[in-house]
Design a protein around this motif. Structure first.
Motif, PDB file in Angstrom:
ATOM      1  N   MET A 280      42.941  52.670  32.674  1.00  6.47           N
ATOM      2  CA  MET A 280      42.021  51.533  32.731  1.00  6.47           C
ATOM      3  C   MET A 280      42.764  50.225  32.596  1.00  6.47           C
TER       4      MET A 280
ATOM      5  N   ASN B  67      42.090  46.473  31.739  1.00  7.47           N
ATOM      6  CA  ASN B  67      41.081  45.596  31.146  1.00  7.47           C
ATOM      7  C   ASN B  67      41.528  44.150  31.224  1.00  7.47           C
TER       8      ASN B  67
ATOM      9  N   ILE C 253      49.485  42.234  45.809  1.00  7.93           N
ATOM     10  CA  ILE C 253      48.571  43.005  46.667  1.00  7.93           C
ATOM     11  C   ILE C 253      49.321  44.171  47.326  1.00  7.93           C
TER      12      ILE C 253
ATOM     13  N   HIS D 100      48.761  48.225  46.820  1.00 10.04           N
ATOM     14  CA  HIS D 100      48.519  49.030  48.016  1.00 10.04           C
ATOM     15  C   HIS D 100      49.480  50.206  48.075  1.00 10.04           C
TER      16      HIS D 100
ATOM     17  N   GLU E  91      39.150  52.666  41.664  1.00 11.89           N
ATOM     18  CA  GLU E  91      37.993  51.807  41.856  1.00 11.89           C
ATOM     19  C   GLU E  91      38.234  50.434  41.258  1.00 11.89           C
ATOM     20  N   GLY E  92      37.720  49.435  41.948  1.00 10.65           N
ATOM     21  CA  GLY E  92      37.769  48.081  41.409  1.00 10.65           C
ATOM     22  C   GLY E  92      36.362  47.633  41.068  1.00 10.65           C
ATOM     23  N   LEU E  93      36.251  46.808  40.044  1.00  8.43           N
ATOM     24  CA  LEU E  93      34.933  46.313  39.663  1.00  8.43           C
ATOM     25  C   LEU E  93      34.824  44.838  40.013  1.00  8.43           C
ATOM     26  N   SER E  94      33.606  44.388  40.274  1.00 10.60           N
ATOM     27  CA  SER E  94      33.412  42.976  40.587  1.00 10.60           C
ATOM     28  C   SER E  94      33.728  42.148  39.327  1.00 10.60           C
ATOM     29  N   PHE E  95      33.896  40.844  39.523  1.00 13.18           N
ATOM     30  CA  PHE E  95      34.299  39.994  38.401  1.00 13.18           C
ATOM     31  C   PHE E  95      33.236  39.969  37.295  1.00 13.18           C
ATOM     32  N   PRO E  96      33.698  39.784  36.038  1.00 13.87           N
ATOM     33  CA  PRO E  96      32.783  39.874  34.885  1.00 13.87           C
ATOM     34  C   PRO E  96      31.580  38.929  34.941  1.00 13.87           C
TER      35      PRO E  96
ATOM     36  N   PHE F 189      36.839  43.276  29.516  1.00 13.16           N
ATOM     37  CA  PHE F 189      36.117  43.778  30.680  1.00 13.16           C
ATOM     38  C   PHE F 189      36.996  44.732  31.458  1.00 13.16           C
ATOM     39  N   LEU F 190      36.399  45.783  31.916  1.00 10.41           N
ATOM     40  CA  LEU F 190      37.123  46.710  32.770  1.00 10.41           C
ATOM     41  C   LEU F 190      37.278  46.041  34.138  1.00 10.41           C
ATOM     42  N   ALA F 191      38.496  45.946  34.624  1.00 11.13           N
ATOM     43  CA  ALA F 191      38.719  45.310  35.924  1.00 11.13           C
ATOM     44  C   ALA F 191      38.844  46.366  37.020  1.00 11.13           C
TER      45      ALA F 191
ATOM     46  N   PHE G 117      39.964  50.929  37.579  1.00  6.66           N
ATOM     47  CA  PHE G 117      40.532  52.130  36.978  1.00  6.66           C
ATOM     48  C   PHE G 117      41.003  53.106  38.040  1.00  6.66           C
TER      49      PHE G 117
ATOM     50  N   ILE H 158      41.596  57.332  38.449  1.00  2.00           N
ATOM     51  CA  ILE H 158      41.546  58.665  37.849  1.00  2.00           C
ATOM     52  C   ILE H 158      42.601  59.483  38.572  1.00  2.00           C
TER      53      ILE H 158
END
Lengths: 423, 130, 130
Positions: free
Chosen positions: C6, C8, C28, C32, C48-53, C79-81, C83, C85
């Motif tokens: 993760m 963060n 970048i 990649h 996976e990427g998460l959208s901004f907090p 915030f998780l940015a 992760f 697996i």
């Protein structure tokens, strides 16, 4: 050589098999009068073919083979259902359904593909269900392939498909060609679903999912068969043209690290000339038929871009005129946004920025990252790098696409550099 | 649209969970299981994952020579991810509703845990539009 | 064994990185090629990427079953940015990959040395429970 010997499986066989799926389903569904069960049976027949044909070759009469396997499957299902009922009610069945494949095959109707398309894209279905069912029932894809393309588990996709079929049953959509009035009312929904499938495929063609099914090509294939069945419809031709004219740029739109390359920086020698030629020809034909709609106009805009050998050759006044038409046909914030870019290219960035102001108060787009991205672009044209950087970054924070986010961040960084080192 | 629903807690919160009665824990897990089954039914389920206990967590940094440096000491206030659900829904409101359901899963004595669930949209590896 | 790595961020550092273009591009390209390597080695389960907090919402169950959403978080919240697996043979391999992620180049090409939280993910339930 034995005439009855199977043909070897090659790279074109896949498409051939998939094209047969709706024809087979039409025959089986009409004969058994249960679309849902018939659709399951055809899916099983398709899976059997995908297992067997590459190994043993394509049977002499592939359609007959699929009809036979699907019918047998359906008869088995009905028999066990009847046996279950007999056990429960202790009654004897009067007769069992009998299926004669030869009889079934004469029951073939080329219109079936169209009937199925109208059924699967019915407005009673949720969009995600309609997409899933269209790809399986009309596109001949397997549940696993569709699940993979949308990156959801197979069980989830199977459930979307089964819900779609429940909706069809509940809304009592009949299995017959639509009346002219139904046709007019429901065609837009069909085109919309095809368009969404294309977009999903085109959008995800950047990114590393190499093993993912090519949804853009599937959408083109489905639209092609719809167009063949409705050769007089200008909007279907327009939609197919739009897909081809967009797909033609595919090889040029991303770099070695999957970075997004905007239209004006693309290596135009990588554009697919044959797709452009076919799209342009289709479009000319569509325009000659009179009524001009949403997809034809978008295709026309794509064609103007595709015609330019260099970005500076782009006929922006024509694009601006087309956006003005589009704004009249389907007014909306996304059209206004693109219209603003065209206005800026023709009349200067001030004019484009003026048009964007109208969107600041609109609920649907205010704060949307695309508004920031376009504003950043126009401010850059104007030479206001400081504000442009701010908007590019705001857009990067708002997008939910990684390649786009990378692109927008890089744009901001590039301008920041230019700002610090004036030439 | 794909959303991720994140459930987190501090080490203290996790120790609290271990003091629940077995039947409370079972009811809690059954409720969460039922939510997943329901999401599969609606065609919205993408993935779910539970994470091992925070005591198994390590924080890793890369050293100059590329070798990992691991450390298992975290501030007491640190929130640890306990698990997540990824859903594919038509609107953000639907993602919030599912998070509400998860938050309402029964805890000790059958009362809703009312745990806060963080809801975030996923970013896609593809491009969104044109 | 499956592990989650993760990444963060604190709220303050969660925005768009304000780096020079070349550094941004190097970062970048690094991410990649990392994902490509993990895919090719057969160790990547998902990335996976998460959208901004600022788009994150905290959801709790309301009394009437209506979800209560809130967009306000404490300043100190992590915030998780994003992760990864991974499915690897040993925890050491998981730490080595985490170290590589941690050393992703930042401004001036200098390794960021980000802390990466590494935890085993729970094993999947036996088939009859699915």
């Amino acid at each position: 050589m034995n005439a009855a010997s199977p043909r070897p499986w090659d790279e074109t066989s896949d498409g051939l098999l998939r094209n047969l799926a709706p024809q087979v389903l039409g025959v089986v569904a009409r004969r058994f009068r249960d679309f849902s069960e018939a659709e399951d049976a055809v899916q099983e027949a398709m899976l059997a073919a995908f297992r067997q044909w590459p190994r043993e070759g394509i049977p002499e009469n592939p359609r007959g083979w699929l009809i036979r396997v699907a019918s047998r499957r359906l008869t088995d299902m009905m028999r066990s259902e009847m046996a279950r009922r007999q056990r429960e009610t202790a009654m004897t069945a009067e007769e069992e359904p009998t299926i004669e494949p030869a009889e079934l095959e004469t029951n073939m109707d080329p219109e079936d593909t169209l009937v199925l398309l109208f059924m699967c894209c019915h407005h009673a279905l949720s969009t995600s269900s309609a997409i899933a069912l269209t790809l399986r029932a009309v596109g001949g894809l397997t549940t696993a392939e569709i699940a993979n393309a949308f990156m959801v588990p197979e069980a989830t996709m199977a459930q979307r498909i089964s819900r779609a079929k429940q909706s069809i049953k509940a809304s009592k959509v009949p299995f017959r060609p639509p009346t002219p009035q139904e046709h007019r009312e429901r065609l837009p929904a069909v085109l919309h679903v095809l368009y969404l499938i294309f977009n999903e495929g085109y959008a995800s063609s950047i990114g590393a999912q190499l093993q993912r099914l090519d949804l853009a090509r599937e959408a083109i294939r489905l639209t092609r068969s719809a167009k063949a069945l409705l050769p007089e419809d200008a909007e279907i031709a327009g939609l197919l043209a739009l897909m081809l004219l967009t797909n033609a740029r595919r090889a040029a739109r991303s770099g070695p690290h999957e970075e997004l390359i905007p239209l004006d920086k693309q290596d135009r020698s990588l554009w697919d000339r044959s797709e452009i030629a076919e799209g342009t020809e289709l479009l000319a034909l569509a325009f000659s038929k009179g009524a001009i709609g949403l997809y034809q106009l978008q295709a026309a805009i794509a064609a103007v871009h595709d015609e330019a050998a260099h970005p500076e050759d782009t006929d922006w006044p024509q694009i601006l005129a087309l956006y003005e038409l589009l704004q009249r046909v389907v007014p909306g914030p996304m059209v206004t946004l693109n219209h603003a870019i065209a206005a800026a290219m023709v009349h200067g960035p001030d004019r484009g920025l003026e048009r964007l102001q109208a969107l600041d108060n609109g609920e649907r787009l205010a704060g949307h990252y695309r508004l920031d991205a376009v504003r950043g672009h126009l401010l850059e044209m104007l030479g206001d790098f400081e504000k442009a950087v701010h908007h590019y970054r705001a857009a990067a924070a708002g997008t939910t696409s990684i390649p786009e986010q990378n692109y927008l961040m890089t744009q901001a960084a590039r301008l920041e550099e230019a700002r610090k080192q004036p030439e | 649209m794909k959303y991720i629903l994140l459930m987190s807690s501090t080490k203290a919160g996790v120790s609290g969970y271990h003091t629940w009665s077995q039947s409370d824990r079972d009811t809690h897990m059954q409720t969460l299981g039922a939510i997943v089954n329901e999401l599969v039914e609606t065609g919205e389920f993408v993935a779910t994952q539970g994470l091992a206990q925070p005591k198994e967590a390590k924080v890793v940094r890369g050293e100059k020579n590329g070798l990992p440096v691991t450390d298992g000491v975290f501030p007491e206030s640190k929130e640890f991810l306990l698990g997540y659900w990824i859903v594919d829904v038509a609107a953000p409101e639907r993602a919030y509703a599912i998070a509400g359901q998860i938050s309402a899963a029964p805890g000790p004595g059958g009362f809703p845990t009312n745990m806060p669930i963080e809801v975030r949209q996923f970013v896609d590896s593809g491009t969104a539009g044109n | 064994m499956k592990y989650i790595l993760m990444m963060n961020t604190m709220r303050a550092g969660a925005g768009v990185p304000l780096w020079p273009r070349a550094d941004l591009q190097a970062h970048i390209a690094f991410m990649h090629s990392l994902n490509r390597d993990l895919r090719e080695s057969g160790e990547l389960v998902s990335a996976e990427g998460l959208s901004f907090p600022d788009q994150a919402r905290l959801v709790r169950a309301g009394k009437d079953g209506v979800p209560v959403t809130d967009g306000v978080f404490p300043e100190s919240k992590e915030f998780l940015a994003g992760f990864w697996i991974i499915d690897v043979d040993t925890p050491e391999r998981a730490y080595a990959i985490a170290a590589r992620v941690s050393a992703a180049p930042g401004p001036g090409g200098i390794p960021l040395n980000m802390p990466i939280e590494v935890r085993p993910v729970m094993s999947v339930p036996p088939p009859e429970m699915l």
